[in-house]
Design a protein around this motif. Sequence first.
Motif, PDB file in Angstrom:
ATOM      1  N   ASN A  24       7.054  -9.401   4.287  1.00  0.00           N
ATOM      2  CA  ASN A  24       8.305  -8.205   5.174  1.00  0.00           C
ATOM      3  C   ASN A  24       9.077  -8.283   3.946  1.00  0.00           C
ATOM      4  O   ASN A  24       9.391  -7.129   3.803  1.00  0.00           O
ATOM      5  CB  ASN A  24       8.092  -8.687   6.620  1.00  0.00           C
ATOM      6  N   GLN A  25       9.050  -9.471   3.399  1.00  0.00           N
ATOM      7  CA  GLN A  25      10.438  -8.876   2.266  1.00  0.00           C
ATOM      8  C   GLN A  25      10.003  -7.822   1.212  1.00  0.00           C
ATOM      9  O   GLN A  25      10.984  -7.583   0.406  1.00  0.00           O
ATOM     10  CB  GLN A  25      11.055 -10.179   1.899  1.00  0.00           C
ATOM     11  N   GLU A  29      10.863  -2.245  -0.289  1.00  0.00           N
ATOM     12  CA  GLU A  29      10.826  -1.064  -0.348  1.00  0.00           C
ATOM     13  C   GLU A  29       9.215   0.109  -0.353  1.00  0.00           C
ATOM     14  O   GLU A  29       9.945   1.271  -0.355  1.00  0.00           O
ATOM     15  CB  GLU A  29      10.189  -1.853  -2.575  1.00  0.00           C
ATOM     16  N   ALA A  30       8.048  -0.407  -0.128  1.00  0.00           N
ATOM     17  CA  ALA A  30       6.968   0.563   0.171  1.00  0.00           C
ATOM     18  C   ALA A  30       8.080   1.136   1.629  1.00  0.00           C
ATOM     19  O   ALA A  30       7.102   2.755   2.013  1.00  0.00           O
ATOM     20  CB  ALA A  30       5.998  -0.684   0.476  1.00  0.00           C
ATOM     21  N   ARG A  31       8.265   0.236   1.866  1.00  0.00           N
ATOM     22  CA  ARG A  31       8.842   1.060   3.820  1.00  0.00           C
ATOM     23  C   ARG A  31      10.322   2.182   3.367  1.00  0.00           C
ATOM     24  O   ARG A  31      10.620   2.746   4.213  1.00  0.00           O
ATOM     25  CB  ARG A  31       9.649   0.283   4.320  1.00  0.00           C
ATOM     26  N   ALA A  54       3.820   5.309   5.385  1.00  0.00           N
ATOM     27  CA  ALA A  54       3.074   4.819   6.861  1.00  0.00           C
ATOM     28  C   ALA A  54       2.698   4.132   6.864  1.00  0.00           C
ATOM     29  O   ALA A  54       2.496   2.806   8.020  1.00  0.00           O
ATOM     30  CB  ALA A  54       2.744   6.305   7.679  1.00  0.00           C
ATOM     31  N   MET A  55       2.328   3.641   6.185  1.00  0.00           N
ATOM     32  CA  MET A  55       0.979   2.859   5.992  1.00  0.00           C
ATOM     33  C   MET A  55       1.146   1.042   5.933  1.00  0.00           C
ATOM     34  O   MET A  55       1.904   0.287   6.971  1.00  0.00           O
ATOM     35  CB  MET A  55       0.068   2.785   4.658  1.00  0.00           C
ATOM     36  N   GLU A  60       4.072  -4.145   8.778  1.00  0.00           N
ATOM     37  CA  GLU A  60       5.297  -4.174   9.698  1.00  0.00           C
ATOM     38  C   GLU A  60       5.429  -4.236  10.620  1.00  0.00           C
ATOM     39  O   GLU A  60       6.367  -4.942  11.142  1.00  0.00           O
ATOM     40  CB  GLU A  60       6.699  -3.427   8.616  1.00  0.00           C
ATOM     41  N   ARG A  61       5.090  -3.362  11.168  1.00  0.00           N
ATOM     42  CA  ARG A  61       5.061  -3.584  12.783  1.00  0.00           C
ATOM     43  C   ARG A  61       3.468  -5.175  13.321  1.00  0.00           C
ATOM     44  O   ARG A  61       4.084  -5.680  14.333  1.00  0.00           O
ATOM     45  CB  ARG A  61       4.514  -2.010  13.375  1.00  0.00           C
ATOM     46  N   GLN A  62       2.986  -4.767  12.679  1.00  0.00           N
ATOM     47  CA  GLN A  62       1.954  -5.293  13.409  1.00  0.00           C
ATOM     48  C   GLN A  62       2.907  -6.637  12.858  1.00  0.00           C
ATOM     49  O   GLN A  62       2.102  -8.047  13.415  1.00  0.00           O
ATOM     50  CB  GLN A  62       0.627  -5.423  12.680  1.00  0.00           C
TER      51      GLN A  62
END
Length: 77
Positions: A24-25, A29-31, A54-55, A60-62
């Motif tokens: 997640n950390q 940046e990708a998010r 979006a991917m 991250e949600r998963q």
Amino acid sequence: MDAQEIERFGGLLKDRKHDLEQQNQMSAEARDTVALDQQSVGRLSRMDAMQGQAMAQAQERQRSKELMRIEQALTRM
């Protein structure tokens, strides 16, 4: 399950939790929001960046769901 198995599975769950938190950390940046500056980024590059964003958000949600399940399992243990 005996105490030894519970401890072993608890350790595995904690290791997985740590790995997910690190992912997640690293993907923060990708998010991030995609800049819509047409001067510096072409339309296709911007669309590609938005798809990547979006991917990353979906991943991250998963990971968040899996972290929640891990926390619940550790609480039950």
